[in-house]
Design an enzyme around this catalytic site. Structure first.
Site, PDB file in Angstrom:
ATOM      1  N   GLU A 118       0.840  -1.206   0.000  1.00 28.97           N
ATOM      2  CA  GLU A 118       0.000   0.000   0.000  1.00 28.97           C
ATOM      3  C   GLU A 118       0.870   1.249   0.000  1.00 28.97           C
ATOM      4  O   GLU A 118       1.886   1.291   0.685  1.00 28.97           O
ATOM      5  CB  GLU A 118      -0.876  -0.024   1.256  1.00 28.97           C
ATOM      6  CG  GLU A 118      -2.234   0.588   1.073  1.00 28.97           C
ATOM      7  CD  GLU A 118      -3.116  -0.224   0.114  1.00 28.97           C
ATOM      8  OE1 GLU A 118      -3.269   0.227  -1.041  1.00 28.97           O
ATOM      9  OE2 GLU A 118      -3.625  -1.277   0.516  1.00 28.97           O
ATOM     10  N   THR A 161       2.689   2.087  -2.225  1.00 34.78           N
ATOM     11  CA  THR A 161       3.956   1.730  -2.873  1.00 34.78           C
ATOM     12  C   THR A 161       3.929   2.062  -4.359  1.00 34.78           C
ATOM     13  O   THR A 161       4.983   2.174  -4.983  1.00 34.78           O
ATOM     14  CB  THR A 161       4.235   0.217  -2.720  1.00 34.78           C
ATOM     15  OG1 THR A 161       3.049  -0.492  -3.105  1.00 34.78           O
ATOM     16  CG2 THR A 161       4.582  -0.139  -1.286  1.00 34.78           C
ATOM     17  N   SER A 208     -25.264   7.768 -16.251  1.00 33.29           N
ATOM     18  CA  SER A 208     -25.065   6.679 -15.298  1.00 33.29           C
ATOM     19  C   SER A 208     -26.386   6.383 -14.623  1.00 33.29           C
ATOM     20  O   SER A 208     -27.082   7.306 -14.176  1.00 33.29           O
ATOM     21  CB  SER A 208     -24.041   7.089 -14.237  1.00 33.29           C
ATOM     22  OG  SER A 208     -24.141   6.213 -13.122  1.00 33.29           O
ATOM     23  N   GLY A 250     -16.496   5.399  -3.283  1.00 34.25           N
ATOM     24  CA  GLY A 250     -15.819   6.053  -2.171  1.00 34.25           C
ATOM     25  C   GLY A 250     -15.486   5.109  -1.029  1.00 34.25           C
ATOM     26  O   GLY A 250     -15.224   5.540   0.086  1.00 34.25           O
ATOM     27  N   GLY A 308     -12.933   2.900  -1.175  1.00 30.17           N
ATOM     28  CA  GLY A 308     -11.566   2.412  -1.355  1.00 30.17           C
ATOM     29  C   GLY A 308     -11.515   1.169  -2.227  1.00 30.17           C
ATOM     30  O   GLY A 308     -10.532   0.439  -2.220  1.00 30.17           O
ATOM     31  N   LEU A 309     -12.582   0.915  -2.988  1.00 33.09           N
ATOM     32  CA  LEU A 309     -12.649  -0.290  -3.820  1.00 33.09           C
ATOM     33  C   LEU A 309     -12.540   0.052  -5.303  1.00 33.09           C
ATOM     34  O   LEU A 309     -12.794  -0.774  -6.163  1.00 33.09           O
ATOM     35  CB  LEU A 309     -13.953  -1.056  -3.518  1.00 33.09           C
ATOM     36  CG  LEU A 309     -14.111  -1.439  -2.035  1.00 33.09           C
ATOM     37  CD1 LEU A 309     -15.472  -2.084  -1.788  1.00 33.09           C
ATOM     38  CD2 LEU A 309     -13.001  -2.373  -1.580  1.00 33.09           C
ATOM     39  N   SER A 330     -14.107   2.330  -7.461  1.00 31.32           N
ATOM     40  CA  SER A 330     -15.220   2.532  -8.395  1.00 31.32           C
ATOM     41  C   SER A 330     -14.810   3.495  -9.504  1.00 31.32           C
ATOM     42  O   SER A 330     -15.282   3.386 -10.637  1.00 31.32           O
ATOM     43  CB  SER A 330     -16.451   3.065  -7.658  1.00 31.32           C
ATOM     44  OG  SER A 330     -16.256   4.395  -7.216  1.00 31.32           O
ATOM     45  N   ASP A 362      -4.823   0.871  -9.398  1.00 32.52           N
ATOM     46  CA  ASP A 362      -6.261   0.616  -9.500  1.00 32.52           C
ATOM     47  C   ASP A 362      -6.669   0.279 -10.926  1.00 32.52           C
ATOM     48  O   ASP A 362      -7.426  -0.658 -11.176  1.00 32.52           O
ATOM     49  CB  ASP A 362      -7.055   1.831  -9.013  1.00 32.52           C
ATOM     50  CG  ASP A 362      -6.750   2.175  -7.563  1.00 32.52           C
ATOM     51  OD1 ASP A 362      -6.080   1.363  -6.888  1.00 32.52           O
ATOM     52  OD2 ASP A 362      -7.179   3.255  -7.108  1.00 32.52           O
TER      53      ASP A 362
HETATM   54  P1  ADP Z   1     -13.325   4.982  -5.115  1.00 33.39           P
HETATM   55  O1  ADP Z   1     -12.626   4.900  -6.425  1.00 33.39           O
HETATM   56  O2  ADP Z   1     -12.516   4.450  -3.985  1.00 33.39           O
HETATM   57  O3  ADP Z   1     -14.688   4.368  -5.134  1.00 33.39           O
HETATM   58  P2  ADP Z   1     -13.233   7.773  -5.713  1.00 33.39           P
HETATM   59  O4  ADP Z   1     -13.505   8.977  -4.909  1.00 33.39           O
HETATM   60  O5  ADP Z   1     -11.919   7.646  -6.373  1.00 33.39           O
HETATM   61  O6  ADP Z   1     -13.551   6.521  -4.781  1.00 33.39           O
HETATM   62  O7  ADP Z   1     -14.324   7.669  -6.876  1.00 33.39           O
HETATM   63  C1  ADP Z   1     -15.698   7.788  -6.563  1.00 33.39           C
HETATM   64  C2  ADP Z   1     -16.346   8.677  -7.607  1.00 33.39           C
HETATM   65  O8  ADP Z   1     -16.438   7.967  -8.866  1.00 33.39           O
HETATM   66  C3  ADP Z   1     -17.782   9.038  -7.301  1.00 33.39           C
HETATM   67  O9  ADP Z   1     -17.840  10.164  -6.451  1.00 33.39           O
HETATM   68  C4  ADP Z   1     -18.339   9.339  -8.685  1.00 33.39           C
HETATM   69  O10 ADP Z   1     -17.946  10.629  -9.106  1.00 33.39           O
HETATM   70  C5  ADP Z   1     -17.614   8.320  -9.545  1.00 33.39           C
HETATM   71  N1  ADP Z   1     -18.434   7.120  -9.705  1.00 33.39           N
HETATM   72  C6  ADP Z   1     -18.207   5.886  -9.228  1.00 33.39           C
HETATM   73  N2  ADP Z   1     -19.177   5.021  -9.601  1.00 33.39           N
HETATM   74  C7  ADP Z   1     -20.060   5.721 -10.329  1.00 33.39           C
HETATM   75  C8  ADP Z   1     -21.287   5.422 -11.006  1.00 33.39           C
HETATM   76  N3  ADP Z   1     -21.809   4.193 -10.975  1.00 33.39           N
HETATM   77  N4  ADP Z   1     -21.907   6.410 -11.671  1.00 33.39           N
HETATM   78  C9  ADP Z   1     -21.394   7.649 -11.704  1.00 33.39           C
HETATM   79  N5  ADP Z   1     -20.256   8.002 -11.097  1.00 33.39           N
HETATM   80  C10 ADP Z   1     -19.585   7.074 -10.405  1.00 33.39           C
HETATM   81 MG    MG Z   2     -10.848   5.926  -6.909  1.00 34.11          MG
END
Ligand code: ADP
Ligand code: MG
Length: 395
Positions: free
Chosen positions: A41, A43, A75, A130, A132-133, A135, A180
């Site tokens: 982590e 790293t 989305s 949000g 930490g996985l 998205s 990621d």
């Molecule tokens: P993580 O990547 O850890 O989930 P991030 O803050 O890096 O957290 O990314 C989260 C952001 O990605 C959300 O606030 C949104 O802007 C975008 N996001 C993630 N999933 C979706 C989705 N299904 N539809 C629209 N935006 C998304």
């Molecule tokens: Mg992210």
């Protein structure tokens, strides 16, 4: 056990909602997963080692090309209408909220000289946001894979991952490493990905937990502390300062058996106490990745548990990126008989992973939930991390 790994919509439903939005059929449907990182982590911006695995949770995209220079984005998780942008007007720092992630990929592809002339895109995702996985990387990667296929760009999975990282770094403005996007693009079912972030060399390491009677749980603490954003940049700057003070390009160049001497050198040179701690974390976590790989190769999966715990202690005490909820998830799991646990991802909230005997998994999950309730924390989301496939075309 909670946690929805099913797609929010089937491919047929996603195609139907695309048709309703855009008045035509999509040309295809793609998927790209979120991830957890087993070990290694903070790293990846030090040219170091990481070891992520893909989750069954995915972002999916139904996509059709346009030739008129318009990019239309929607989305299913975001209320509101279609976001309409012009591909030739995309530039970093424009905002665009969530749409910046897929739009940033279009920008990065075009900036690299690839003829992306527009697209209609309908996105949906089961990756918790949000937490930490990753998205965000799932959105970038699914967009990159779809456009690569549709426009016949011929880019490889790692090349698409690097463009996704560039989209997030420059267009969105988040200074993340490449782990990621590489995880989302390159992981395979039943494996963890040993990735050398210096040259993107990688190996699929068998991580067949059921065969060993084991389970890896994700504990999503459902909190994100505001401190996180500035702290990431501060850790990054501290690592760079440490490398510079040691006359190294990056901390990757410092081998583990030279760590003690390097820490003495830093202390004597008057380096900030925090820099000494950051260097110790990064170099020791690189070594923990190598130890975990040796254990997995030897089939000694249970022995990975204590290495996870050591990694957590280092993130908590040296890098100082943990928080009360993550520490509680780890301590409650271990006290309830887990083999090991640690925070995963950037910290300050987000998720922890727990390695546990299959027949103890429910009891450990219950113990973590009870500990959270007793501490007055929001109930965590707990689900198994089944090592799953990376990005792919579905239809
Ligand atoms: P993580 O990547 O850890 O989930 P991030 O803050 O890096 O957290 O990314 C989260 C952001 O990605 C959300 O606030 C949104 O802007 C975008 N996001 C993630 N999933 C979706 C989705 N299904 N539809 C629209 N935006 C998304
Ligand atoms: Mg992210």
């Amino acid at each position: 056990m909670t946690g929805n790994s099913e797609p929010a919509a089937s491919s047929a439903e996603l195609a139907a909602s695309f048709a309703e939005l855009y008045g035509r059929e999509p040309e295809g449907i793609w998927a790209a997963p979120g991830r957890v990182n087993l070990i290694g982590e903070y790293t990846d911006f030090n040219d170091g080692f990481v070891m992520p695995l893909a989750l069954p949770h995915t972002a999916r995209a139904a996509v059709a090309r346009r030739t008129d220079g318009e990019l239309r984005l929607h989305s299913t998780e975001v209320p509101g209408g279609v976001v309409r942008l012009r591909v030739d007007e995309l530039a970093p720092g424009q905002g665009h909220d969530w749409a910046a992630y897929p739009a940033g990929v279009v920008w990065a592809l075009r900036e690299a000289g690839h003829p992306v002339t527009g697209a209609d895109i309908q996105l949906t995702s089961t990756v918790p946001t949000g937490a930490g996985l990753s998205s965000s990387a799932a959105l970038e990667t699914v967009t990159a894979f779809a456009l690569n296929d549709l426009f016949g760009l011929g880019l490889s999975a790692p090349e698409l991952a690097v463009l996704g990282q560039r989209a997030e770094n420059v267009f969105v403005g988040v200074p993340c490493g490449v782990m990621d996007q590489m995880a989302s693009a390159c992981c395979t079912e039943g494996h963890a990905l040993h990735l050398d972030t210096r040259d993107l060399a990688r190996r699929q390491v068998p991580f067949d937990l059921p065969a060993h009677g084991l389970r890896l749980l994700v504990v999503d603490t459902r909190v994100k502390h505001a401190l996180g954003d500035g702290a990431y940049a501060e850790r990054r700057a501290g690592c760079e300062a440490g490398a510079a003070a040691l006359g190294l390009r990056t901390l990757r160049e410092l081998p583990y058996d030279g760590l003690a001497e390097a820490l003495d050198t830093l202390a004597e040179s008057g380096a900030d106490e925090s820099v000494v701690r950051y260097v110790r974390h990064v170099v020791s976590d690189n070594e923990r990745v190598e130890r975990v790989i040796a254990l997995l190769d030897a089939g000694d999966v249970r022995a990975v548990g204590p290495v996870l715990e050591a990694g957590h202690a280092s993130l908590r005490d040296d890098l100082r990126v943990s928080c009360a909820e993550l520490d509680l998830a780890v301590s409650a799991a271990v006290e309830a008989g887990a083999l090991g646990a640690r925070m995963t991802g950037g910290g300050f909230g987000g998720s922890a992973i727990v390695l546990v005997e299959e027949d103890r998994a429910d009891a450990v999950a219950d113990a973590v939930r009870e500990a959270f309730a007793a501490a007055g924390h929001t109930a965590p989301g707990i689900f198994p991390a089944v090592p799953s496939a990376g990005a792919r075309r579905l239809v």
